[in-house]
Structures are given as C-alpha cells and as structure tokens.
Design an enzyme around this catalytic site. Structure first.
Site, PDB file in Angstrom:
ATOM      1  N   SER A 194      45.108 -15.539  -7.264  1.00  0.00           N
ATOM      2  CA  SER A 194      45.555 -15.622  -5.879  1.00  0.00           C
ATOM      3  C   SER A 194      46.428 -14.436  -5.521  1.00  0.00           C
ATOM      4  CB  SER A 194      46.336 -16.925  -5.648  1.00  0.00           C
ATOM      5  OG  SER A 194      46.895 -16.961  -4.349  1.00  0.00           O
ATOM      6  N   SER A 195      46.306 -13.995  -4.268  1.00  0.00           N
ATOM      7  CA  SER A 195      47.145 -12.905  -3.769  1.00  0.00           C
ATOM      8  C   SER A 195      48.449 -13.425  -3.188  1.00  0.00           C
ATOM      9  CB  SER A 195      46.384 -12.114  -2.699  1.00  0.00           C
ATOM     10  OG  SER A 195      46.051 -12.964  -1.603  1.00  0.00           O
ATOM     11  N   HIS A 234      29.154 -41.569 -10.887  1.00  0.00           N
ATOM     12  CA  HIS A 234      29.532 -41.617  -9.465  1.00  0.00           C
ATOM     13  C   HIS A 234      30.914 -40.999  -9.247  1.00  0.00           C
ATOM     14  CE1 HIS A 234      26.175 -44.450  -8.647  1.00  0.00           C
ATOM     15  NE2 HIS A 234      26.485 -44.921  -9.843  1.00  0.00           N
ATOM     16  N   SER A 265      -7.263  -0.122  -6.124  1.00  0.00           N
ATOM     17  CA  SER A 265      -6.890  -0.352  -4.730  1.00  0.00           C
ATOM     18  C   SER A 265      -5.447  -0.827  -4.725  1.00  0.00           C
ATOM     19  CB  SER A 265      -7.795  -1.423  -4.099  1.00  0.00           C
ATOM     20  OG  SER A 265      -7.233  -1.956  -2.920  1.00  0.00           O
ATOM     21  N   SER A 266      -4.752  -0.618  -3.630  1.00  0.00           N
ATOM     22  CA  SER A 266      -3.406  -1.195  -3.524  1.00  0.00           C
ATOM     23  C   SER A 266      -3.465  -2.703  -3.695  1.00  0.00           C
ATOM     24  CB  SER A 266      -2.782  -0.859  -2.169  1.00  0.00           C
ATOM     25  OG  SER A 266      -2.640   0.532  -2.003  1.00  0.00           O
ATOM     26  N   THR A 320       0.821  -1.217   0.000  1.00  0.00           N
ATOM     27  CA  THR A 320       0.000   0.000   0.000  1.00  0.00           C
ATOM     28  C   THR A 320       0.850   1.261   0.000  1.00  0.00           C
ATOM     29  OG1 THR A 320      -1.828  -1.113   1.134  1.00  0.00           O
ATOM     30  CG2 THR A 320      -1.757   1.290   1.282  1.00  0.00           C
TER      31      THR A 320
END
EC number: 4.2.1.2
Length: 510
Positions: A365-366, A235, A186-187, A147
C-alpha cells in the site's frame, strides 16, 4: 525524376530487360524469368531511404533497410489498427519460417532450382530463429485469412534470399515471393499451418512446463501439510475437518487434469493444413507434397505433426484451436479457484482466516504502512479472467467459418497464443513467488478448528441428527462449547464426548 517514374508506372509501360541483363542476373541457373521486368526504379531510388517496388496495384515506396515489399507496405497503409502492440504474434512468424523452409525443401525434391531452394531455406531459417523480427510490421487486424502476413513472410524471405545470392532487393529475381517462396502454397493453407505450429510449440515450451512446475509444487505442499488437521468449509461456512494436505491435494488433482486436458487436445493441433492450397483440393501441388511438408515440419520441431486427413475441414474450420482454447479455459477456471482459496486462507494477518502465511514479496500500500497483499494470487486470478475472455473470442471466431474458409484466423491464433503464454508464465510466477513459500499457521488452524460447531457431526451415529443439531444451535446461541452444551442438555457424558469427538478420527471412512 520521381514524377517520371510515377508516370511510367501509371501508363504501365514496363520495359523488357535486355538479353544481357537476363543472362547476367545473379543466381538464375535456368530459373523461369518473368516476361516483363519493372523499370530499374529500385536503383534510381537507392540514393534515398526507400526503394520502389511493385505489386499488382502499382508502385510503392519500401524502406531500403527492410526486406519486406510492396504488399506489406500496402497492408500497413490499409490497416492502421492498434499500433505495434497489435502486431502479428512472433510465434506465428517463427512458425511461418519453419513452414517455408520445409516447403522449399520439398519443392526442391519436386524440381525447384537447388540454388533458389537453398537460399529460401537459409532465409527461412533466419525467420524461424527470430533474426528478422523487425521486418514483420503487420497487425493482427487484417484479412481474416492472414494473406498479408503470408505475403510479408514471402517478401522477406524472397528479398533476403536475393541478397544472399548477390541480387537486388525488390527485383524478385532470382527468387520470386509467389513463384518460389510460396510455391505449391496458398495463404489459406499456410496460415492455418503456421497457427498450428505456433500453438503446438507454445504449449510444449511454455504452457505445459509451467503447469507441471505448479503441479509439483502443490504436490510437495500437500505432502508437507499431510498431518495438519483443520476445519473444512462448504458454502464458505464451517464444515467437518480435513487435513490441510487433503485440501491441497484437490488443487494438485485440478492441475493434473488441466495438463491431461491440454495434452488430449494436441492430436488435432498436430494436423497441418499445408497442401490444401486455396479451398482444400490441393490445386497446384504435387502428389505427396502435403505429407512430405508435414514430415519436414515434424523433423524441424521435434513434434509429431502430420498432414490433416481432410483439408476442407482444416481450412474452413478451426475446431482444433477452439478445443485447445477450451482446455485452457477450463485450466483458467481451476487456477482461479486455487488462487482464490489460497488468498482467502491467507487473509489477515489478524482479522482474516489466517490459516496460511503467504510469502511477502513487496509493499502492498502507498498509504497503509506495513501492509502486504497476496499479489501473486491477484495476478493469477487476473490471468484466469483474461483467458476466459480470450476463449469467448476464439469461440466466436471458430463458429464463423463460412463455406470453404474461416476468416477469423489471425484473431483466433492471437488469443490462443496469448492464453498459452499467460497461463504458462503465471503458473511459474505463482509457483516461485507464492506456492513454494506458503507456511501453515498451525496455531490459528487449531484455534479455528476447536471452536467449530461442525465437530458435532461426529455425534450423529451416537445420539442422532436431531440431538446433535440441538447441541450445535444451543452452543451457538449461548456462546458455549459443544462439550459444555452436550453435557448440560444431558445427551452424553464428558467421557463420551471426548471419546466420540476426535478430529483425527473424522478424516475419512471407518
């Protein structure tokens, strides 16, 4: 001065404007005027950064540079939840603009003053085009019917229309947010209508194009890899051969089905609740209003919207959104599998499966120099996980429609739109930055295939399952090849092995 204004509002002594003021109000054109007009507080406050507007609870300060009004301000006071990141999604606001324009056009057919209707339509167009996005501050976490957002839209369109007609912001004259912008609405029916419009547009503009792009790229790779024979895995263990193209064809079919499922959910999304008003009966509308509004929305969007055949269902239940979310959830499952397969097949480069060579997009990677990671696969799997979570929220919301109204609407559409956007965008990103650049590592593929013990399956028709199993187990135990072991056990000759164990002859029925 402001103390006097406050006392005036508190005592509710609203003064009737002089007749001359009514007569000179811009753009009235015979439109109905409220019996009582709030005091001229807006002009008195204009020297500052706010104006005074009123709702049924009293007066509130409204920023002078905003088109929204008192009800929107009150909602920002009552629902301080989440901050700007939790605002109502922009697609919902734009969908409201489309709806309000359509309703104004239909209301004009039913007698709404053309000057007012045209101003509403112009303002609503600006909302639909995203030109007024800064005037919609409300968060998702509000009333479950939406609303406050409906009134936010009504106030913005009303004030923008008033401005176009040369009137005073906040005066509600000559364009009233409830009586004119929200006329025959209406809402409870506008918000679900906006939800469906927003969802349909997002699906058609973002989700389906993204999935189609991914489908086409995977299909191209399937054809490119059609002659590359590799070992299969079930699997996560070695199995019989197939081609890399066949493996990718499974991914192609999954995405094709995803598109099919999403499209299959759309007919219910195209059904609009507009015209149901408060509880689905259509109180305060005219006969034909619902059908005409749906037709106008269809014309404005180019999508086949129709009026919902049962407005009670359209307000009280949102099964259509749950269904669409379910299709997206299934899509997320498919994309999780595809992205995981591709990143596992590309694992390595030296200690993994290494059958695929994935594009290198950025350092991985750092701390480990030269490391590159399957980041597009990781992004896709995170998106898939988020969509699965979104579907849980949508499911809970959809299951909690009580009596004549579901009051989980904002949360549901937030998650549906989030899923559609994430899946569409991730599909494009995954396609452009990963799939199109995938290469087959044929040397590695051939090595793994020729070392696989499961090629022994080709001997079943010739020497039987038990002997074939003994060959495989013995070869595995001794670290020898299948051919060496089969000859050593005396089950067949070298010539027979070469004739019967041919990977290219193991790719389908004979």
């Amino acid at each position: 001065m402001y103390r006097a204004l406050w006392l005036l509002a508190r005592s509710r002594r609203l003064v009737r404007p002089p007749a001359s003021a009514l007569a000179s109000a811009p753009g009235l054109s015979g439109a109905a005027v409220p019996s009582f007009w709030p005091p001229n507080a807006a002009r008195m406050a204009s020297q500052n950064s706010f104006r005074i507007e009123y709702d049924t609870f009293g007066e509130l300060k409204v920023p002078n540079d905003k088109y929204y009004g008192a009800q929107t301000v009150r909602s920002t006071m009552n629902f301080k939840i989440g901050g700007v990141t939790e605002r109502m999604p922009t697609p919902v606001i734009k969908a409201f603009g489309i709806l309000k324009r359509a309703a104004a056009e239909v209301n004009q057919d039913y007698g709404l003053d053309p000057k007012i209707a045209n101003a509403i339509m112009k303002a609503a167009d600006e909302v639909a085009e995203g030109k007024l996005n800064d005037h919609f501050p409300l968060v998702v976490w509000q009333t479950g019917s939406g609303t406050q957002t409906n009134m936010n839209v009504n106030e913005v369109i009303s004030n923008r229309a008033i401005e176009m007609l040369g009137g005073e912001l906040g005066s509600k004259i000559p364009v009233h947010p409830n009586d004119h912008v929200n006329k025959s609405q209406s809402s409870n029916d506008t918000f679900p209508t906006a939800m469906h419009i927003a969802a349909a547009i997002e699906v058609h503009e973002v989700l389906l194009p993204g999935l189609q792009k991914l489908h086409d790229a995977l299909d191209a790779k399937s054809k490119e890899f059609a002659q590359i024979i590799k070992i299969g895995r079930t699997h996560t263990q070695d199995a019989v051969p197939l081609t890399l193209g066949q493996e990718f064809s499974g991914y192609v079919q999954q995405v094709k089905y995803a598109v099919t499922r999403i499209k299959a959910a759309m007919p219910r999304i195209y059904e609009l609740a507009a015209g149901g008003t408060a509880v689905g009966t259509g109180l305060n509308t005219r006969i034909g209003f619902a059908e005409k509004v749906a037709a106008k929305v269809a014309a404005l969007t180019g999508l086949p919207f129709v009026t919902a055949p049962n407005k009670f269902e359209a307000l009280a239940a949102h099964d259509a959104l749950v269904e669409l979310s379910g299709a997206m959830n299934t899509t997320a499952c498919s994309l999780m599998k595809i992205a995981n397969d591709i990143r596992f097949l590309g694992s390595g480069p030296r200690s993994g499966l290494g059958e695929l060579i994935l594009p290198e997009n950025e350092p991985g990677s750092s701390i480990m120099p030269g490391k590159v990671n399957p980041t597009q696969c990781e992004a896709m799997t995170m998106v898939a996980a988020q969509v699965m979570g979104n579907h849980v929220a949508v499911t809970v919301g959809g299951s909690n429609g009580h009596f004549e109204l579901n009051v989980f609407k904002p949360m549901m559409i937030k998650n549906v739109l989030h899923s559609a956007r994430l899946l569409g965008d991730a599909s494009v990103s995954f396609t452009e930055n990963c799939v199109v650049g995938i290469q087959a590592n044929t040397e590695r593929i051939n090595k793994l295939m020729n070392e696989s013990l499961m090629l022994v399956t080709a001997l079943n028709p010739h020497i039987g399952y038990d002997k074939a199993a003994k060959i495989a187990k013995t070869a595995h135990k001794n670290g020898s090849t299948l051919k060496e072991t089969a000859i050593e056990l005396g089950y067949l000759t070298a010539e027979q092995f070469d004739e019967w164990v041919k990977p290219k002859d193991m790719l389908g029925p004979k």
